[in-house]
Every structure is written in structure tokens, then in C-alpha cells.
Design an enzyme around this catalytic site. Structure first.
Site, PDB file in Angstrom:
ATOM      1  N   GLU A 177       0.824  -1.214   0.000  1.00  0.00           N
ATOM      2  CA  GLU A 177       0.000   0.000   0.000  1.00  0.00           C
ATOM      3  C   GLU A 177       0.851   1.254   0.000  1.00  0.00           C
ATOM      4  OE1 GLU A 177       0.795   1.652   2.914  1.00  0.00           O
ATOM      5  OE2 GLU A 177       1.901  -0.157   3.428  1.00  0.00           O
ATOM      6  N   GLU A 320       4.515  -0.397   0.929  1.00  0.00           N
ATOM      7  CA  GLU A 320       4.508  -0.486  -0.534  1.00  0.00           C
ATOM      8  C   GLU A 320       4.333  -1.921  -1.046  1.00  0.00           C
ATOM      9  OE1 GLU A 320       7.984   1.261  -2.307  1.00  0.00           O
ATOM     10  OE2 GLU A 320       7.731   3.182  -1.265  1.00  0.00           O
TER      11      GLU A 320
END
Length: 363
Positions: A177, A320
Site C-alpha cells: 500500500e 509499498e
């Protein structure tokens, strides 16, 4: 579940196949090595086979989904970075210059970037999947982060992404994310769904100083006092203090598990999503693999609550999908061992080694 015409159909999940796991373990025990000597690599291979219901060694075809969204609560000064950094980082992802791009290439995994609710028009970004629900959530210290309909929509988007990936033949899904403020949102979700205090589950996120950390904790505590979300209603938790990418990742987990495809978690934020997914369908937990232990203090609490043992502890806290990518390389290695290593019989080697099933140090 259905409320006011809003429907979320959570798929019925099958438990991993224990008979397949036992067959896989029997093969692992027959390989040219002392029994259990490859440790958790053997556990990974056997669990993977049980999840997929297939004792043969597949060719791994993995995909990493990085979901991005903004959070209205950043207006309360809870992050070291301004909200605009979310869109800037998404553009960096699209251009291939971020850590997750590098590690996805290293893991030989496809990378799919998804706009779930970035507070900027990114429609011109080629290669970005546009599933924007809104231009960021609302400030949950003042009002609910989203409508219940939007919360359901975020989960449904994730389930659809997983469904399409599985239809393409992807047999391992990793999640990650990006979203300034999402460690604040995640801490709120984790506090509600684990029952732990806000102070225990809240960390420094982007690296905030002591004063900002105190403000961050206070903001979450006041928001929970305002909304009183119920731990028995995961959609209500998403609605009041959640994020679009958190709902989306929860949906990815549910959709993948419905297809009997394992899901690799990243750090604290994906852990919050896992709590939502498991609250919606407890058997989803059996398809989750914890990649690593984040430096965020709440992550350990999340993993203990879920009963998951992380594969790595590299003191990472980037997000991420970086930790997920590293775990994909380990899963790839485990399946190669399982499928390519010779058995004692195939190698015509005495089975004496296989007879030493004792503890280390036993003669």
C-alpha cells in the site's frame, strides 16, 4: 451481509487440504537431506500445497498489488509528510523508481498499481488501475471516514482484482500500500479489532517526533470515542476510521482465498487489512502468509492476534509491498526445493540420513 440495500457477498472459503499437506510433507521428508533440516522452507512448501489443494510443484506466477489512497485525518498533523506525497509516490511507482518496483523485479513478480482513493486526478498515469472511490477519505476525527456503501465498495473492488488475477493463472498474490496518514488509520482499525489500547498499537509511521506521536495517539483515541465502532462489525470499523486501500486489500485477501490462492502480507497496514478480512470470514486467515515483522509496535500485536509467524525480521517499515516481495523470493525457493530436489530413492543414496528424525544433538 445486507443493510439498507448495500450488499457484500463474502465468499465461502474452504479450509486448506490437510491430506495434501501430509503428502507434501512426506515428499519433503524423502528428499536428500536430514528430515526437517531446511526448517521453515519445508513448512512454506507444505502449507502452499495445502492452500492450493495441489501436491504437485507448480511454477510460481506471482503478482504484487500496491493499493494507494489518501486519508482526511492527515489534516490533524499526524504525519511527517504532507498528503500530496501520496500522489507523488504513485507517479514514482508508475515510472518504476520506487523500492517496490525494484523488489518486484527481483522477485520476478508482476506489479499492479491501484488508485483506490488518491486525492488527485491520476487518470493520465499509464499503467495505473483506476478504482478511485473518492478523492481521499474524510477526517475521521470530525466525521466518519466514508459511507458504509463506500466501505463495501472498497472490499468488493479488492475481491474483483483477486478474481481477475486468479483467472489469469496467478497462483500467489502479495499485497502492499501507499497512503500518507494510513498508519494512523491502521492503528485505529487495529485497536478496535484486537481490543488493544491505542497507545500500544500506534507507532511513528513516517518517522514522526515525540510530540507528533502523542498527537497521533490523541487523535485516534478521540475518534474512537466519537464513533464507538463495534469490533463485531468490520464494515462499520472501515466506515468510521478506515481507508479505501485497507478495505481493498481485505477484499484481495478474501477473493484470493476463495480461489485457494495464498496471500503474502506486507507490514502493519496490510496487517490491519488482514484483521478486517478475517473478521468478515475467519477461514481467510489460513491463506495468509506473514512476510516480515515491521518496526511498527502494533504489527507484532496484529500477527499474534492472527496467529501468524513472520518469515523475516529486517527492521523494515516502508510498506509499498517491499516485505511481500522479499517473502515471494523465499516462497519461490521453497517450491523449487520441493519440486526439483532429488529423493533418496531417485539419487540412489542410502536412507540413513532420513532415519535421523531426532532432535539436534542426538547421536
Amino acid at each position: 451481509m445486507s443493510e439498507d440495500g448495500i450488499d457484500l457477498i463474502v465468499p465461502a472459503l474452504r479450509s486448506p487440504d490437510e491430506a495434501v499437506r501430509l503428502r507434501a510433507q512426506a515428499r519433503l521428508d524423502s528428499l536428500t537431506k536430514p528430515v526437517g533440516s531446511l526448517g521453515r522452507l519445508e513448512e512454506i512448501a507444505a502449507r502452499y500445497c495445502a492452500m492450493t489443494g495441489n501436491a504437485s510443484a507448480p511454477r510460481l506466477d506471482s503478482v504484487v498489488f500496491t493499493l494507494a489512497a489518501d486519508h482526511g485525518v492527515t489534516a490533524e498533523g499526524v504525519s511527517a509528510y504532507p498528503q500530496s506525497v501520496t500522489a507523488q509516490m504513485v507517479k514514482n511507482f508508475v515510472q518504476g523508481g520506487a523500492a517496490v518496483n525494484v523488489l518486484a523485479r527481483h522477485a520476478e513478480a508482476s506489479l499492479r498499481l491501484v488508485d483506490m482513493g488518491v486525492a488527485e486526478d491520476l487518470s493520465a498515469c499509464a499503467g495505473l488501475l483506476d478504482h478511485k472511490i473518492a478523492y481521499g477519505t474524510k477526517n475521521f476525527l470530525r466525521e466518519p471516514a466514508m459511507s458504509r456503501e463506500q466501505a463495501v465498495q472498497s472490499v468488493q473492488v479488492g475481491m474483483n482484482l483477486a478474481k481477475f488475477a486468479c483467472a489469469e493463472g496467478k497462483n500467489l498474490i502479495a499485497v502492499g500500500e501507499m497512503g500518507i496518514g494510513n498508519s494512523t488509520t491502521s492503528a485505529a482499525v487495529v485497536s478496535v479489532l484486537t481490543g488493544q489500547s491505542v497507545e500500544k498499537v500506534t507507532g511513528r509511521g513516517t518517522g514522526v517526533d515525540d510530540q507528533t506521536l502523542k498527537r497521533k495517539i490523541s487523535v485516534i483515541e478521540r475518534a474512537l470515542d466519537l464513533h464507538h465502532p463495534s469490533s463485531s462489525d468490520a464494515i462499520e470499523v472501515l466506515t468510521t476510521v478506515g481507508g479505501f486501500e485497507i478495505g481493498g486489500m481485505a477484499g484481495l485477501m478474501l477473493g484470493a482465498a476463495a480461489c485457494q490462492v495464498p496471500v503474502v502480507l506486507d507490514g502493519f497496514i496490510t496487517g490491519a487489512s488482514a484483521l478486517v478480512a478475517v473478521a468478515l470470514e475467519p477461514r481467510c486467515r489460513d491463506y495468509l502468509i506473514a512476510s516480515h515483522l515491521s518496526r511498527e509496535p502494533g504489527h507484532r500485536i496484529v500477527l499474534e492476534h492472527l496467529g501468524l509467524d513472520p518469515l523475516l525480521d529486517l527492521r523494515m517499515r516502508l510498506g509499498e509491498g517491499t516485505g511481500s516481495c522479499l517473502a515471494v523470493t523465499l516462497i519461490h525457493a521453497a517450491l523449487k526445493i520441493y519440486g526439483e530436489m532429488a529423493t533418496f530413492e531417485e539419487a540412489r543414496i542410502s536412507g540413513a540420513l532420513s532415519e535421523h528424525k531426532s532432535e539436534p544433538g542426538r547421536p
